[in-house]
Design a protein around this motif. Sequence first.
Motif, short mmCIF file in Angstrom:
data_model
loop_
_atom_site.label_atom_id
_atom_site.label_comp_id
_atom_site.label_asym_id
_atom_site.label_seq_id
_atom_site.Cartn_x
_atom_site.Cartn_y
_atom_site.Cartn_z
N ASP A 272 13.71 13.42 9.09
CA ASP A 272 13.58 11.96 9.25
C ASP A 272 14.85 11.35 9.83
O ASP A 272 14.79 10.54 10.77
CB ASP A 272 13.27 11.31 7.90
N ILE A 273 15.99 11.71 9.27
CA ILE A 273 17.26 11.13 9.71
C ILE A 273 17.58 11.56 11.15
O ILE A 273 17.91 10.73 12.00
CB ILE A 273 18.41 11.55 8.77
N THR A 274 17.45 12.86 11.41
CA THR A 274 17.80 13.38 12.73
C THR A 274 16.87 12.85 13.82
O THR A 274 17.32 12.35 14.86
CB THR A 274 17.74 14.93 12.72
N PRO B 35 9.07 -2.53 -4.18
CA PRO B 35 8.94 -3.30 -2.93
C PRO B 35 10.11 -3.05 -1.99
O PRO B 35 11.22 -2.74 -2.43
CB PRO B 35 8.93 -4.75 -3.41
N PHE B 36 9.86 -3.16 -0.70
CA PHE B 36 10.91 -3.08 0.30
C PHE B 36 10.49 -3.94 1.48
O PHE B 36 9.34 -4.34 1.60
CB PHE B 36 11.17 -1.63 0.72
N LYS B 37 11.43 -4.20 2.36
CA LYS B 37 11.15 -5.01 3.55
C LYS B 37 10.89 -4.09 4.74
O LYS B 37 11.76 -3.31 5.11
CB LYS B 37 12.30 -5.97 3.83
N MET B 38 9.71 -4.20 5.32
CA MET B 38 9.33 -3.39 6.46
C MET B 38 9.51 -4.20 7.75
O MET B 38 9.17 -5.38 7.79
CB MET B 38 7.88 -2.92 6.35
N ASN C 167 13.73 1.60 8.93
CA ASN C 167 13.25 1.87 7.57
C ASN C 167 13.37 3.34 7.22
O ASN C 167 13.70 3.71 6.09
CB ASN C 167 11.79 1.44 7.41
N VAL C 168 13.10 4.21 8.21
CA VAL C 168 13.22 5.65 7.99
C VAL C 168 14.69 6.01 7.75
O VAL C 168 15.02 6.76 6.81
CB VAL C 168 12.66 6.44 9.19
N LEU C 169 15.59 5.48 8.56
CA LEU C 169 17.01 5.74 8.38
C LEU C 169 17.51 5.24 7.02
O LEU C 169 18.30 5.91 6.36
CB LEU C 169 17.83 5.08 9.49
N PHE C 170 17.04 4.07 6.61
CA PHE C 170 17.47 3.49 5.33
C PHE C 170 16.88 4.23 4.13
O PHE C 170 17.33 4.03 3.01
CB PHE C 170 17.07 2.01 5.25
N GLY C 171 15.83 5.05 4.37
CA GLY C 171 15.23 5.80 3.28
C GLY C 171 14.05 5.13 2.61
O GLY C 171 13.51 5.65 1.64
#
Length: 196
Positions: A6-8, A49-52, A97-101
């Motif tokens: 995901d990160i790479t 919850p998270f912000k997308m 969002n992917v980078l932030f986890g």
Amino acid sequence: MKRLFDITFSFLLMILLLPIFFFTPMFIVFETGFPFLFVQNRVGRGGKPFKMFKFRTMTVLKVSKEGSFDAGDSSRVTSVGKILRKTKIDELPQLFNVLFGNMSFVGPRPEVQKWVDIYPERWAFVHSVKPGITDNASIVYRNEEDILSASSDPNFTYKNEILPQKLELYEEYVRNNSFFGDIRIIFKTISSVLFK
């Protein structure tokens, strides 16, 4: 392995797609002003919850960040927004969002609280994994907006027809997910966007 991927991959994609990240906000702002991002509260892993993030494709409506139901209603979609939606470019900010986890590349699509509250037990199982940018349900229901726009009651259609079928696909993913299965879904998604 999945988190490393995901990160790479998200970092490499952001570099590769840098021109799109640069010019898309300019087109949005030129047509309808700021903001160029659409930020909405979604429910993630463990029910948190998270912000997308998305590129904004509709005229601004403040309540939408809490989960208004606009699917099937194209009256607020901008000219630039139509192109972004058709090409799925509007989804690209979710790479952050992917980078932030908060999200993964592949996983059940995150929903707003309103729809999670309808089937809480099923969502509790789905939320045992991270939500994703794409999954099999995203491919099967790529034309979801067309289905809802043809419905006399989009809320009823989504609640009683589309969402239960999506949940079946989400649950199947949770039971059987694997790294190589994710890779297959990514290629199926690319094929769906480019050739359908």
